[in-house]
Scaffold this active site. Structure first.
Site, PDB file in Angstrom:
ATOM      1  N   ARG B  59       7.597  14.902 -14.041  1.00  0.00           N
ATOM      2  CA  ARG B  59       8.368  14.150 -15.037  1.00  0.00           C
ATOM      3  C   ARG B  59       8.146  14.672 -16.453  1.00  0.00           C
ATOM      4  O   ARG B  59       8.942  14.382 -17.356  1.00  0.00           O
ATOM      5  CB  ARG B  59       8.073  12.647 -14.932  1.00  0.00           C
ATOM      6  CG  ARG B  59       8.809  11.996 -13.742  1.00  0.00           C
ATOM      7  CD  ARG B  59       8.725  10.481 -13.809  1.00  0.00           C
ATOM      8  NE  ARG B  59       7.354  10.052 -13.667  1.00  0.00           N
ATOM      9  CZ  ARG B  59       6.767   9.723 -12.514  1.00  0.00           C
ATOM     10  NH1 ARG B  59       7.452   9.732 -11.397  1.00  0.00           N
ATOM     11  NH2 ARG B  59       5.505   9.363 -12.477  1.00  0.00           N
ATOM     12  N   GLU B  96      -9.962   9.405  -9.040  1.00  0.00           N
ATOM     13  CA  GLU B  96     -10.795   8.240  -8.705  1.00  0.00           C
ATOM     14  C   GLU B  96     -11.663   8.582  -7.484  1.00  0.00           C
ATOM     15  O   GLU B  96     -12.863   8.322  -7.460  1.00  0.00           O
ATOM     16  CB  GLU B  96      -9.898   7.025  -8.416  1.00  0.00           C
ATOM     17  CG  GLU B  96     -10.650   5.720  -8.406  1.00  0.00           C
ATOM     18  CD  GLU B  96      -9.734   4.518  -8.153  1.00  0.00           C
ATOM     19  OE1 GLU B  96     -10.257   3.406  -8.109  1.00  0.00           O
ATOM     20  OE2 GLU B  96      -8.517   4.720  -7.986  1.00  0.00           O
TER      21      GLU B  96
END
Lengths: 171, 171
Positions: B59, B96
């Site tokens: 994007r 993460e």
């Protein structure tokens, strides 16, 4: 040599053995190349308002948004399944082995929208054809399919006989 | 409400349960939104020549190329591993759980280039930080990192303390 062609880099054996890949990174990296290619794409577009430019994931996003800006159009993403967050409409298309699909948001095209479909490369034409079907299902009109380059040996134009197909470069 | 914010659509539970996704498709689909957002991004950029705008996959390609056009810069793709066809340089970054990496072509940045790094969303900042390191490894200078929006709860700015960070919207 076309003024755009000088910016295209040949890469042997990408993404797999035996494929000669046409790399547009040098075209993008040089502002003169980027600007000249955008002008050539723009010059191909027929007169009249274009309501939406559709860019096909993901290299179609590159010149697609610039074209939308230049044509004073909205921009619509055509993406692989599962990438778009809102409600989608999907169209499958045949690959050499098996099939794939392409999606757009259901509110991406309004009835009567005049639409330009853009991608970097016209190869087999399957993805572009599927995107054209989605446009028509949503009530839009495909005014043109345009590409930076076509790979003629793959006969992509045969899948797009119903449409105006324009390419800056032809290999 | 900021004039850009009205074009951002909230999507509950995308890409997974518990995530509120900020969808920029309505912003792109409306030429007024697209044009206003581009103007706001452009207005943030410091004076002086920008040699390259880097758009982070995928994007970041959307407004990245339009920014490059507007700033009279070249455009460079930062992509996930294996997507770029020419010789690449890679930088890994922590997720993460586990890690990922981002790549650029080795000839994408010239020594001394003044570079703008762009993506749609500043989340944890790991990808943008990795791209900045690649720019510096290649001898360029990161003039700014800019984003359409930041997700403040994820503290992405902490990873980008060495840089000028600008966002049109903040959530």
């Amino acid at each position: 040599m076309n003024r755009i062609e000088q910016y295209i880099r040949d890469i042997q054996d990408f993404p797999k053995n035996g494929i000669l890949f046409k790399d547009i990174a040098p075209l993008l990296q040089d502002h003169k190349g980027l600007s000249a290619c955008l002008s050539e794409l723009k010059a191909m577009v027929p007169d009249g308002q274009i309501d939406k430019v559709i860019g096909i994931e993901s290299r179609g996003f590159l010149f697609g948004t610039m074209l939308a800006k230049r044509l004073q159009s909205g921009f619509v993403l055509a993406r692989k399944p599962g990438k778009l967050p809102y409600k989608t409409i999907a169209q499958s298309y045949a690959l050499e082995y098996g099939e794939d699909a392409i999606e757009m948001h259901i509110d991406a095209i309004q009835k009567g929208d005049r639409v330009l479909v853009h991608d970097d490369v016209l190869a087999t034409g399957g993805t572009a054809q599927a995107v054209c079907k989605l446009v028509e299902t949503l009530g839009g009109e495909v005014v043109q399919c345009n590409f930076i380059m076509e790979l003629k040996a793959l006969n992509g134009r045969e899948k797009l006989l119903d449409y105006d197909v324009q390419c800056v470069l032809s290999y």
